[in-house]
Design a protein around this motif. Structure first.
Motif, PDB file in Angstrom:
ATOM      1  N   SER A 308       0.779  -1.300   0.140  1.00  0.00           N
ATOM      2  CA  SER A 308      -0.036  -0.071   0.027  1.00  0.00           C
ATOM      3  C   SER A 308       0.742   1.321  -0.024  1.00  0.00           C
ATOM      4  O   SER A 308       2.139   1.194   0.581  1.00  0.00           O
ATOM      5  CB  SER A 308      -0.965   0.086   1.332  1.00  0.00           C
ATOM      6  OG  SER A 308      -0.280   0.159   2.421  1.00  0.00           O
ATOM      7  N   PRO A 309       0.327   2.503  -0.488  1.00  0.00           N
ATOM      8  CA  PRO A 309       1.291   3.516  -0.462  1.00  0.00           C
ATOM      9  C   PRO A 309       1.664   4.029   0.843  1.00  0.00           C
ATOM     10  O   PRO A 309       2.805   4.446   1.041  1.00  0.00           O
ATOM     11  CB  PRO A 309       0.375   4.833  -1.079  1.00  0.00           C
ATOM     12  CG  PRO A 309      -0.877   3.794  -1.879  1.00  0.00           C
ATOM     13  CD  PRO A 309      -0.740   2.576  -1.119  1.00  0.00           C
ATOM     14  N   GLU A 310       0.726   3.798   2.122  1.00  0.00           N
ATOM     15  CA  GLU A 310       1.136   4.137   3.170  1.00  0.00           C
ATOM     16  C   GLU A 310       2.490   3.290   3.877  1.00  0.00           C
ATOM     17  O   GLU A 310       3.267   3.752   4.431  1.00  0.00           O
ATOM     18  CB  GLU A 310      -0.157   3.898   4.191  1.00  0.00           C
ATOM     19  CG  GLU A 310      -1.215   5.158   4.139  1.00  0.00           C
ATOM     20  CD  GLU A 310      -2.047   4.553   3.025  1.00  0.00           C
ATOM     21  OE1 GLU A 310      -1.816   3.657   2.355  1.00  0.00           O
ATOM     22  OE2 GLU A 310      -2.614   5.577   2.325  1.00  0.00           O
ATOM     23  N   GLU A 311       2.346   2.034   3.485  1.00  0.00           N
ATOM     24  CA  GLU A 311       3.404   0.992   3.951  1.00  0.00           C
ATOM     25  C   GLU A 311       4.633   1.325   3.147  1.00  0.00           C
ATOM     26  O   GLU A 311       5.766   1.417   3.756  1.00  0.00           O
ATOM     27  CB  GLU A 311       2.906  -0.327   3.397  1.00  0.00           C
ATOM     28  CG  GLU A 311       1.882  -0.993   4.388  1.00  0.00           C
ATOM     29  CD  GLU A 311       1.257  -2.418   4.040  1.00  0.00           C
ATOM     30  OE1 GLU A 311       0.840  -2.956   4.954  1.00  0.00           O
ATOM     31  OE2 GLU A 311       1.774  -2.825   2.815  1.00  0.00           O
ATOM     32  N   LEU A 312       4.633   1.794   1.874  1.00  0.00           N
ATOM     33  CA  LEU A 312       5.833   2.109   1.126  1.00  0.00           C
ATOM     34  C   LEU A 312       6.243   3.521   1.513  1.00  0.00           C
ATOM     35  O   LEU A 312       7.524   3.563   1.628  1.00  0.00           O
ATOM     36  CB  LEU A 312       5.310   2.373  -0.255  1.00  0.00           C
ATOM     37  CG  LEU A 312       6.518   2.292  -1.341  1.00  0.00           C
ATOM     38  CD1 LEU A 312       7.519   1.578  -1.226  1.00  0.00           C
ATOM     39  CD2 LEU A 312       6.054   2.568  -2.836  1.00  0.00           C
ATOM     40  N   GLN A 530       7.121   4.426  -5.310  1.00  0.00           N
ATOM     41  CA  GLN A 530       6.053   5.101  -4.966  1.00  0.00           C
ATOM     42  C   GLN A 530       5.362   5.997  -5.835  1.00  0.00           C
ATOM     43  O   GLN A 530       4.160   6.054  -5.834  1.00  0.00           O
ATOM     44  CB  GLN A 530       6.783   6.184  -3.674  1.00  0.00           C
ATOM     45  CG  GLN A 530       5.877   6.839  -2.810  1.00  0.00           C
ATOM     46  CD  GLN A 530       6.361   7.586  -1.896  1.00  0.00           C
ATOM     47  OE1 GLN A 530       7.531   8.186  -2.050  1.00  0.00           O
ATOM     48  NE2 GLN A 530       5.877   7.993  -0.753  1.00  0.00           N
ATOM     49  N   GLU A 531       6.167   6.713  -6.718  1.00  0.00           N
ATOM     50  CA  GLU A 531       5.727   7.567  -7.891  1.00  0.00           C
ATOM     51  C   GLU A 531       4.871   6.736  -8.641  1.00  0.00           C
ATOM     52  O   GLU A 531       3.509   7.223  -8.801  1.00  0.00           O
ATOM     53  CB  GLU A 531       6.702   8.158  -8.587  1.00  0.00           C
ATOM     54  CG  GLU A 531       6.318   9.381  -9.587  1.00  0.00           C
ATOM     55  CD  GLU A 531       7.509   9.876 -10.504  1.00  0.00           C
ATOM     56  OE1 GLU A 531       7.116  10.694 -11.402  1.00  0.00           O
ATOM     57  OE2 GLU A 531       8.499   9.710 -10.050  1.00  0.00           O
ATOM     58  N   LYS A 532       5.072   5.481  -9.139  1.00  0.00           N
ATOM     59  CA  LYS A 532       4.304   4.942  -9.997  1.00  0.00           C
ATOM     60  C   LYS A 532       2.974   4.225  -9.304  1.00  0.00           C
ATOM     61  O   LYS A 532       1.907   4.371  -9.984  1.00  0.00           O
ATOM     62  CB  LYS A 532       4.911   3.571 -10.553  1.00  0.00           C
ATOM     63  CG  LYS A 532       6.134   3.705 -11.481  1.00  0.00           C
ATOM     64  CD  LYS A 532       6.959   2.613 -11.636  1.00  0.00           C
ATOM     65  CE  LYS A 532       7.890   2.747 -12.455  1.00  0.00           C
ATOM     66  NZ  LYS A 532       8.851   1.585 -13.082  1.00  0.00           N
ATOM     67  N   LEU A 533       3.280   3.948  -7.989  1.00  0.00           N
ATOM     68  CA  LEU A 533       1.932   3.727  -7.026  1.00  0.00           C
ATOM     69  C   LEU A 533       1.122   4.789  -6.985  1.00  0.00           C
ATOM     70  O   LEU A 533      -0.284   4.578  -7.148  1.00  0.00           O
ATOM     71  CB  LEU A 533       2.521   2.936  -5.866  1.00  0.00           C
ATOM     72  CG  LEU A 533       1.412   2.358  -4.982  1.00  0.00           C
ATOM     73  CD1 LEU A 533       0.547   1.105  -5.620  1.00  0.00           C
ATOM     74  CD2 LEU A 533       2.045   1.979  -3.408  1.00  0.00           C
ATOM     75  N   ASN A 534       1.494   6.083  -6.981  1.00  0.00           N
ATOM     76  CA  ASN A 534       0.538   7.056  -6.707  1.00  0.00           C
ATOM     77  C   ASN A 534      -0.088   7.359  -7.895  1.00  0.00           C
ATOM     78  O   ASN A 534      -1.392   7.777  -8.124  1.00  0.00           O
ATOM     79  CB  ASN A 534       1.214   8.373  -6.296  1.00  0.00           C
ATOM     80  CG  ASN A 534       2.101   8.291  -4.943  1.00  0.00           C
ATOM     81  OD1 ASN A 534       1.247   7.368  -3.914  1.00  0.00           O
ATOM     82  ND2 ASN A 534       2.973   9.118  -4.620  1.00  0.00           N
TER      83      ASN A 534
END
Length: 814
Positions: A308-312, A530-534
């Motif tokens: 998840s973004p928060e975990e990353l 992180q950028e790709k996930l966002n």
């Protein structure tokens, strides 16, 4: 009345003073401004209150509270009175509660109540006005000399008013003046009432004429009222028909007015169906050509990782903090190792010894220091003991030397053995004391040598103690270095352990197949991920929004289609209502014709009714006005008859006041004043002849109670008399006035007289006239206030008043 005791506290220049008044003639003497008149003011204040003077004229400046206590006897009965003055927050001074004691009973009263009691006790027949002075006291007991001069300088009319009050006969003039006022008032009322009743007969004739007019108008009113009732009934029927016809017309007009609205509603709904159909077409095109294409494009974007973004984000933060802490720990480790090398270099000279070796030696030196201090203390005590012995021996030596010096002063007998003290005995005594002196000097010399050795030993002890202290200080420094080295080794171990823990944590978190050259490359990899996930989650959010709008458009199309069906049904219903309304309004022309016909009949009847009604109202108004005029005129006639009767009574009153009462009061007052004048003139002549020893001058009192002075038969102006003669005239006038007031005041007995500066301006020859006056008066108690010391020989008691540093004090002269 006889005064016994006066006590003053914070009254003018007195702080605290007590005066006991004996019987006989008492003289209070002192310089001008010493506080003599204050005693008289305090006595008058105690008896009658402030009167017309202000409280701050009595209360001592700067004092918050002051009081006057006075005890006095009336007919062998003692009374005690105390009045108090209090200064308020705004610096104003007021009288507080007062106390009166008699027969062992003490009561608290207000200032006005206590004045009334005092007037009753003294039997002074005068009004208890708290803002006025007691007239009887002022003119029968105590009249200030300056006030008497002021009375003599007054105009005759003013002086007569003052004397009427003093003699207690002002009631005659007051009664006459009041009677004149009442008489004039009655006369004004007679004139007023005469004017009020002058038209009485005329008003009676007017009443008869008004009653005739009232009867005629009542007859006309009855006929008009009957005709108005008939017309009112016809009008009611026409109004009912008009109401019914207008109600039918109103309903038909409503239907007529609704036709354009029905036509407009049909047109509006047709237009709305057309607009809804256009909106449906536009919405279908938007869904197919815009939203569908955008959804297909966004659905192609894949999720780059399962984290998840928060975990990353938390993982990136954790690794960055761990790498930063690792760098800081390596820096700290380097500094600690450098510090360790420096400490080892400083301990190089003692590398063969351990920390415990130095601690042991430190303990041995500490014990040695303790023993050295004990030894030093013992040596100091020994030296102090020797010093005490030296001081004692030196004292004995000084005593022997003093005795040797005083040997010649011993006299003829030896103080030691009691035998005669001749020269041989003196020589033996001297030789014996010289031997004792040499022996003491020898002992002192030996003790000084011992003391010197002891002081040298103390100095050696202090040197040894200082050496031991220095060695202890060096040992402590070395031990501190060993402790510091242990601390550095301990910190190095902790830092290396922390670095190992961070490395283990990083190994657990970095479990990737890719091989990263360093931690910074791995952190960059995570940030790219992180950028790709966002970006993926942003696409999902946009996809959700577009899907929502796509579904909303589908719902809108269905809703519009349903509304078109509803509008079509409504248009059909409106077409039916429009056809019915057009059929109903065909009745309107007939209804309008009937309305015009009935309205015409109603208007003609209403016009006739209005004429009759106006006649009724006019006649009613006239009858009402005539009735009111009759009642008012009848009332006025009765009132005027009452006023006429009252006028006759007032004429009788006026005649009684002017013809009987006022002349009688004037005759009585004149007769009383003539009797008083004769007595006053005789008293004045006696005192004048006693005071002025000049056969060429005579004195008398004229009818206006003005003193007339004649010399050799010629009248002389008082202003041209000498100062002593003026004072003599004032004193003679005052004594005559005192005597007359005491006679005419039923409650006043001749047992007290107060004289304030009675001899101002007297020559020495005139001063001796006071003795004759005092003998002539023969009062049990006379109080004289004066600055003339020549009066001392006339007084039974003398009181001296002095002002010291602004404070007045009274002392009785024996």
């Amino acid at each position: 009345m006889i005064f016994k005791t006066l006590q003053m506290e914070n009254i003018r220049s007195y702080e605290k003073e007590k005066i006991d008044f004996p019987n006989g003639t008492s003289l209070f003497e002192g310089d001008v401004g010493s506080g003599k008149s204050t005693i008289l003011m305090a006595m008058e204040f105690a008896l009658f209150g402030l009167g017309n003077q202000r409280g701050d004229a009595l209360l001592r400046k700067g004092s918050k509270k002051g009081s006057v206590f006075l005890s006095f006897n009336v007919e062998e009965k003692e009374y005690q009175i105390k009045r108090t003055l209090v200064r308020g927050n705004n610096d104003s001074v007021r009288q507080d509660k007062a106390f009166l004691s008699a027969d062992g009973r003490k009561v608290q009263l207000s200032p006005s109540e206590i004045k009334e009691r005092i007037l009753d006790i003294l039997n002074f027949k005068e009004p208890p006005n708290p803002r006025a002075q007691s007239v009887i006291y002022r003119y029968a007991v105590y009249t200030p000399q300056e006030e008497m001069k002021f009375i003599l300088a007054q105009k005759p009319d003013t002086r007569l008013e003052t004397l009427r009050k003093a003699f207690g006969i002002e009631d005659y003039k007051t009664a006459a003046d009041n009677a004149k006022l009442i008489s004039n008032g009655i006369k004004d009322k007679i004139n007023y009432l005469s004017g009020q009743v002058s038209d009485l007969e005329q008003k009676k004739a007017s009443l008869i004429e008004l009653n005739r007019k009232l009867t005629d108008n009542n007859r006309v009113l009855a006929l008009s009222t009957e005709k108005r009732a008939e017309l009112e009934s016809a009008l009611s029927k026409y109004r009912e028909k008009l109401v019914n016809l207008k109600e039918i017309e109103f309903r038909l007009r409503q239907v007529e007015n609704e036709i354009p609205h029905l036509e407009k509603q049909i047109k509006d709904r047709d237009d709305l169906i057309t607009r809804y159909q256009d909106e449906i077409q536009e919405t279908e095109i938007e869904n197919q050509e815009k939203f569908r294409l955008e959804m297909d494009e966004l659905e192609k974007i894949e999720k780059p990782t399962s984290i998840s973004p928060e975990e990353l984000k938390e993982k990136i933060k954790l690794i960055k903090e761990a790498v930063q802490n690792r760098k800081e720990l390596f820096t700290t480790l380097k500094l600690l190792k450098e510090n360790k090398a420096v400490i080892k270099e400083k301990l190089e000279d003692w590398k063969d010894k351990t920390r415990d070796d130095f601690i042991k030696e430190n303990q041995e030196l500490t014990q040695k220091l303790r023993e050295s201090r004990d030894l030093l203390s013992q040596h100091q005590k020994e030296v102090n003991l020797i010093l005490k012995k030296i001081y004692k021996l030196e004292g004995q030596l000084d005593d022997i030397n003093n005795k040797l010096e005083n040997l010649d002063e011993l006299g003829e007998i030896c103080p030691i053995c009691g035998s005669p003290l001749d020269d041989a005995h003196k020589k033996d005594l001297k030789e014996e004391r010289e031997r004792e002196s040499r022996k003491l000097n020898s002992e002192i010399k030996v003790l000084n040598e011992v003391k010197k050795k002891g002081e040298e030993q103390i100095e050696d002890d202090n040197t040894l103690i200082e050496q031991i202290r220095n060695e202890l200080s060096n040992y402590k420094s070395i031990i501190d270095k060993f402790d510091e080295l242990d601390g550095v080794n301990s910190r190095i171990n902790r830092v290396e352990g922390n670095i190992s823990n961070i490395d283990d944590m990083l190994s657990l978190n970095i479990q990737e197949d890719n091989d990263f050259g360093n931690f910074d490359q791995y952190i960059q990899h995570l940030e790219d991920l992180q950028e790709k996930l966002n970006k993926y989650f942003g696409a999902q959010k946009s996809l959700e929004s577009i899907r929502y709008q796509y579904n909303k458009n589908i719902e809108k199309i269905e809703r519009k289609k349903s509304e078109i069906e509803t509008l079509t049904d409504k248009i059909k219903q409106l077409d039916v209502n429009l056809t019915k309304s057009k059929e109903i309004i065909k009745q309107l022309p007939e209804i309008d014709r009937k309305l015009v016909e009935v309205q015409s009949l109603h208007d003609s009847t209403d016009e006739e009714y209005r004429g009759v009604n106006d006649k009724v109202v006019e006649t009613q108004t006239l009858v009402k006005r005539l009735t009111e005029d009759v009642h008012q005129l009848d009332k006025e006639i009765k009132e005027k008859e009452t006023l006429h009767n009252r006028l006759e009574v007032l004429k009788n009153y006026h005649s009684w006041f002017t013809d009987y009462l006022i002349p009688t009061l004037s005759v009585i007052e004149k007769h009383v004043m003539q009797n008083i004048h004769l007595d006053f003139d005789e008293n004045f002549k006696n005192w004048f002849n006693l005071l002025i020893d000049d056969p060429s001058k005579t004195g008398k009192i004229d009818e206006e109670f003005t003193p007339i002075i004649e010399q050799d038969g010629f009248q002389q102006e008082i202003n041209y008399l000498s100062g002593g003669e003026k004072t003599s005239v004032a004193l003679a006038y005052r004594l005559a006035l005192n005597n007359i007031v005491q006679k005419v005041s039923t409650g006043m007995k001749s047992n007290l007289l107060i004289m304030d500066e009675p001899t101002d301006g007297f020559s020495k020859e005139q001063l001796f006239k006071i003795r004759d006056i005092l003998n002539e008066l023969n009062y049990p108690q006379i109080i004289i206030v004066s600055h003339e010391r020549e009066l001392e020989s006339f007084a039974d008691n003398i009181f001296q008043i002095e002002k010291i540093d602004g404070v007045s004090e009274v002392s009785k002269v024996n």
